[in-house]
Design a protein around this motif. Structure first.
Motif, PDB file in Angstrom:
ATOM      1  N   LYS A  16      35.628  56.920  46.863  1.00  0.00           N
ATOM      2  CA  LYS A  16      35.004  55.602  47.025  1.00  0.00           C
ATOM      3  C   LYS A  16      35.779  54.758  48.017  1.00  0.00           C
ATOM      4  O   LYS A  16      36.998  54.831  48.101  1.00  0.00           O
ATOM      5  N   ARG A  17      35.055  53.913  48.741  1.00  0.00           N
ATOM      6  CA  ARG A  17      35.709  52.959  49.632  1.00  0.00           C
ATOM      7  C   ARG A  17      36.461  51.927  48.805  1.00  0.00           C
ATOM      8  O   ARG A  17      36.039  51.570  47.714  1.00  0.00           O
ATOM      9  N   LYS A  18      37.535  51.449  49.354  1.00  0.00           N
ATOM     10  CA  LYS A  18      38.339  50.448  48.660  1.00  0.00           C
ATOM     11  C   LYS A  18      37.582  49.128  48.612  1.00  0.00           C
ATOM     12  O   LYS A  18      37.028  48.676  49.611  1.00  0.00           O
ATOM     13  N   GLY A  19      37.535  48.475  47.454  1.00  0.00           N
ATOM     14  CA  GLY A  19      36.790  47.240  47.295  1.00  0.00           C
ATOM     15  C   GLY A  19      37.478  46.051  47.929  1.00  0.00           C
ATOM     16  O   GLY A  19      38.569  46.149  48.481  1.00  0.00           O
ATOM     17  N   VAL A  20      36.815  44.887  47.828  1.00  0.00           N
ATOM     18  CA  VAL A  20      37.366  43.640  48.348  1.00  0.00           C
ATOM     19  C   VAL A  20      38.635  43.286  47.572  1.00  0.00           C
ATOM     20  O   VAL A  20      38.632  43.292  46.333  1.00  0.00           O
ATOM     21  N   GLN A  21      39.690  43.020  48.293  1.00  0.00           N
ATOM     22  CA  GLN A  21      40.962  42.725  47.659  1.00  0.00           C
ATOM     23  C   GLN A  21      41.121  41.221  47.410  1.00  0.00           C
ATOM     24  O   GLN A  21      40.678  40.398  48.215  1.00  0.00           O
ATOM     25  N   ALA A  22      41.755  40.872  46.294  1.00  0.00           N
ATOM     26  CA  ALA A  22      42.044  39.464  46.005  1.00  0.00           C
ATOM     27  C   ALA A  22      43.042  38.933  47.024  1.00  0.00           C
ATOM     28  O   ALA A  22      44.023  39.607  47.340  1.00  0.00           O
ATOM     29  N   PRO A  23      42.808  37.753  47.566  1.00  0.00           N
ATOM     30  CA  PRO A  23      43.683  37.226  48.625  1.00  0.00           C
ATOM     31  C   PRO A  23      45.078  36.874  48.127  1.00  0.00           C
ATOM     32  O   PRO A  23      45.270  36.498  46.973  1.00  0.00           O
ATOM     33  N   GLU A  24      46.039  37.002  49.042  1.00  0.00           N
ATOM     34  CA  GLU A  24      47.414  36.609  48.756  1.00  0.00           C
ATOM     35  C   GLU A  24      47.581  35.119  49.025  1.00  0.00           C
ATOM     36  O   GLU A  24      46.663  34.433  49.462  1.00  0.00           O
ATOM     37  N   ARG A 195      37.527  37.210  31.347  1.00  0.00           N
ATOM     38  CA  ARG A 195      38.844  36.808  31.859  1.00  0.00           C
ATOM     39  C   ARG A 195      38.722  36.290  33.295  1.00  0.00           C
ATOM     40  O   ARG A 195      37.914  36.804  34.070  1.00  0.00           O
ATOM     41  N   THR A 196      39.530  35.322  33.614  1.00  0.00           N
ATOM     42  CA  THR A 196      39.456  34.683  34.930  1.00  0.00           C
ATOM     43  C   THR A 196      40.336  35.405  35.945  1.00  0.00           C
ATOM     44  O   THR A 196      41.217  36.196  35.589  1.00  0.00           O
ATOM     45  N   ASP A 197      40.080  35.104  37.222  1.00  0.00           N
ATOM     46  CA  ASP A 197      40.929  35.544  38.344  1.00  0.00           C
ATOM     47  C   ASP A 197      41.412  34.273  39.054  1.00  0.00           C
ATOM     48  O   ASP A 197      40.901  33.909  40.118  1.00  0.00           O
ATOM     49  N   LYS A 225      47.883  27.519  49.277  1.00  0.00           N
ATOM     50  CA  LYS A 225      47.011  28.222  48.329  1.00  0.00           C
ATOM     51  C   LYS A 225      47.780  29.405  47.775  1.00  0.00           C
ATOM     52  O   LYS A 225      48.376  30.186  48.534  1.00  0.00           O
ATOM     53  N   SER A 226      47.759  29.554  46.457  1.00  0.00           N
ATOM     54  CA  SER A 226      48.497  30.642  45.820  1.00  0.00           C
ATOM     55  C   SER A 226      47.733  31.957  45.925  1.00  0.00           C
ATOM     56  O   SER A 226      46.572  32.004  46.346  1.00  0.00           O
ATOM     57  N   GLU A 227      48.404  33.021  45.513  1.00  0.00           N
ATOM     58  CA  GLU A 227      47.734  34.307  45.377  1.00  0.00           C
ATOM     59  C   GLU A 227      46.809  34.269  44.158  1.00  0.00           C
ATOM     60  O   GLU A 227      46.946  33.408  43.284  1.00  0.00           O
ATOM     61  N   VAL A 228      45.875  35.211  44.103  1.00  0.00           N
ATOM     62  CA  VAL A 228      44.994  35.347  42.947  1.00  0.00           C
ATOM     63  C   VAL A 228      45.662  36.257  41.920  1.00  0.00           C
ATOM     64  O   VAL A 228      46.141  37.347  42.257  1.00  0.00           O
ATOM     65  N   VAL A 229      45.718  35.799  40.678  1.00  0.00           N
ATOM     66  CA  VAL A 229      46.216  36.636  39.584  1.00  0.00           C
ATOM     67  C   VAL A 229      45.002  37.205  38.864  1.00  0.00           C
ATOM     68  O   VAL A 229      44.179  36.458  38.325  1.00  0.00           O
ATOM     69  N   ARG A 230      44.890  38.520  38.842  1.00  0.00           N
ATOM     70  CA  ARG A 230      43.668  39.167  38.374  1.00  0.00           C
ATOM     71  C   ARG A 230      43.583  39.258  36.856  1.00  0.00           C
ATOM     72  O   ARG A 230      44.543  39.553  36.147  1.00  0.00           O
ATOM     73  N   LYS A 231      42.367  39.007  36.354  1.00  0.00           N
ATOM     74  CA  LYS A 231      41.936  39.295  34.992  1.00  0.00           C
ATOM     75  C   LYS A 231      42.894  38.794  33.917  1.00  0.00           C
ATOM     76  O   LYS A 231      43.423  39.557  33.119  1.00  0.00           O
ATOM     77  N   THR A 232      43.096  37.484  33.888  1.00  0.00           N
ATOM     78  CA  THR A 232      43.941  36.896  32.851  1.00  0.00           C
ATOM     79  C   THR A 232      43.568  35.436  32.640  1.00  0.00           C
ATOM     80  O   THR A 232      43.188  34.749  33.601  1.00  0.00           O
ATOM     81  N   ASN A 233      43.681  34.988  31.421  1.00  0.00           N
ATOM     82  CA  ASN A 233      43.496  33.570  31.112  1.00  0.00           C
ATOM     83  C   ASN A 233      44.834  32.858  30.912  1.00  0.00           C
ATOM     84  O   ASN A 233      44.860  31.683  30.557  1.00  0.00           O
ATOM     85  N   ASN A 234      45.924  33.604  31.146  1.00  0.00           N
ATOM     86  CA  ASN A 234      47.277  33.043  31.018  1.00  0.00           C
ATOM     87  C   ASN A 234      48.103  33.450  32.234  1.00  0.00           C
ATOM     88  O   ASN A 234      49.056  34.239  32.129  1.00  0.00           O
ATOM     89  N   PRO A 235      47.735  32.939  33.402  1.00  0.00           N
ATOM     90  CA  PRO A 235      48.373  33.403  34.643  1.00  0.00           C
ATOM     91  C   PRO A 235      49.776  32.843  34.859  1.00  0.00           C
ATOM     92  O   PRO A 235      50.105  31.740  34.419  1.00  0.00           O
ATOM     93  N   ILE A 258      46.806  19.318  42.267  1.00  0.00           N
ATOM     94  CA  ILE A 258      46.769  20.776  42.197  1.00  0.00           C
ATOM     95  C   ILE A 258      45.430  21.182  41.587  1.00  0.00           C
ATOM     96  O   ILE A 258      45.140  20.871  40.426  1.00  0.00           O
ATOM     97  N   GLU A 259      44.595  21.836  42.393  1.00  0.00           N
ATOM     98  CA  GLU A 259      43.264  22.274  41.948  1.00  0.00           C
ATOM     99  C   GLU A 259      43.304  23.747  41.553  1.00  0.00           C
ATOM    100  O   GLU A 259      43.944  24.563  42.222  1.00  0.00           O
ATOM    101  N   LEU A 260      42.597  24.076  40.485  1.00  0.00           N
ATOM    102  CA  LEU A 260      42.544  25.445  39.978  1.00  0.00           C
ATOM    103  C   LEU A 260      41.152  26.021  40.222  1.00  0.00           C
ATOM    104  O   LEU A 260      40.141  25.347  39.973  1.00  0.00           O
ATOM    105  N   TYR A 261      41.102  27.275  40.726  1.00  0.00           N
ATOM    106  CA  TYR A 261      39.829  27.939  41.010  1.00  0.00           C
ATOM    107  C   TYR A 261      39.811  29.342  40.404  1.00  0.00           C
ATOM    108  O   TYR A 261      40.862  29.968  40.217  1.00  0.00           O
ATOM    109  N   ASP A 262      38.597  29.796  40.107  1.00  0.00           N
ATOM    110  CA  ASP A 262      38.377  31.154  39.623  1.00  0.00           C
ATOM    111  C   ASP A 262      37.772  31.959  40.764  1.00  0.00           C
ATOM    112  O   ASP A 262      36.704  31.618  41.287  1.00  0.00           O
ATOM    113  N   TRP A 263      38.465  33.027  41.158  1.00  0.00           N
ATOM    114  CA  TRP A 263      38.033  33.843  42.305  1.00  0.00           C
ATOM    115  C   TRP A 263      36.988  34.867  41.871  1.00  0.00           C
ATOM    116  O   TRP A 263      37.074  35.444  40.779  1.00  0.00           O
TER     117      TRP A 263
END
Length: 289
Positions: A16-24, A195-197, A225-235, A258-263
């Motif tokens: 499989k092709r590699k999927g979209v990566q969460a940004p740093e 779970r959020t990203d 802008k911070s990196e995305v922390v994958r699949k957690t509600n306690n980043p 400081i604004e919080l977003y879900d990727w």
């Protein structure tokens, strides 16, 4: 008939092709400006009194002056005045910042804010870089000295006085700020996403003035802008680092939002909340941790 896998061209055959990566993490704004503290003196004043100086600033390409502040009044009626109040101004090598100093003798203390009611003594206009360059000269001990200019001067008449300006760089402006953020029990922003990203954006704030109506408005400017922390509600995010100037213009009490977003992999990020802090609070929390 069995399906055949398509080649990826990287030697993996039907993988499989590699999927979209969460940004740093990403720095939006790196502010390399310095904070300069200005001290003022007046000499050779023709007629002493309750004298004060108004200070204005603007960039060379701007049409309008912006008030930077005013000194205290010379209540002792001295001929040579060392003003105790100092003034902070931004210095950037790539921009041309001008300063205007207007000197007044008070006529009516009840009309302190009405400059037309006071006696105008003279003014000086200089570029900030001129004041900075004067620091390197042994002559005058680093002070920039300019005669006060008056609109109407008789031939051979001496100037109404001399203004002296001294510049000193604020070393705190280059202070590096390091901090880590964490969040607990974040709520999902989508019904089908347990779970959020999460990632966060740091915004510095400043007050702008509407030239037409004179109303003040709070503006935000993203700086990090911070990196995305994958699949957690306690980043727990990695260490963030920036200068105090970048973060809040070296103002310890300035609001930092400081604004919080879900990727989302294939959709726009969703807003998840925000917090308002100051550099003073961040530094206090760091000392107590």
């Amino acid at each position: 008939m069995g399906a055949s896998g398509s080649s990826t061209g990287d030697g993996t055959g039907g993988a499989k092709r590699k999927g979209v990566q969460a940004p740093e993490s990403e720095v939006f704004l790196a502010d390399f400006s310095s904070k300069i503290e200005l001290s003022l003196r007046l000499e050779n004043i023709k007629k002493v009194g309750d004298i004060f100086v108004m200070i204005y600033t603007k960039l060379a390409q701007d049409a309008h002056w912006v008030e930077l502040g005013r000194t205290e009044n010379n209540l002792d009626h001295l001929e040579e005045i060392d003003f105790k109040r100092t003034f902070m101004v931004d210095f950037q090598a790539e921009t041309q910042r001008k300063l205007r100093f207007e000197t007044y003798r008070m006529r009516d203390i009840n009309l302190l804010e009405e400059l037309d009611a006071q006696k105008f003594l003279g003014s000086v206009e200089v570029f900030l870089v001129e004041i900075m360059m004067a620091r390197s000269k042994i002559q005058n001990c680093g002070w920039l000295i300019k005669d006060l200019l008056y609109p109407i001067v008789r031939i051979g008449e001496p100037p109404p006085g001399r203004l002296m300006v001294f510049a000193e760089e604020d070393t705190n402006a280059k202070q590096a700020i390091n901090f880590k953020l964490a969040a607990r029990s974040l709520k999902p922003t989508d019904l089908w996403k347990i779970r959020t990203d999460p990632y966060f954006v740091v915004n510095r704030t400043y007050v702008s003035v509407d030239e037409e109506f004179g109303e003040e408005e709070l503006e935000m400017e993203p700086v990090f802008k911070s990196e995305v922390v994958r699949k957690t509600n306690n980043p727990h995010w990695k260490m963030a680092e920036m200068s105090a100037t970048t973060l809040c213009g070296s103002n310890n009490d300035q609001d930092i939002i400081i604004e919080l977003y879900d990727w989302f992999r294939v959709a726009k990020p969703k807003y998840a909340g925000e917090a308002v802090v100051s550099l003073k609070e961040i530094m206090k929390a760091n000392r107590e941790s």
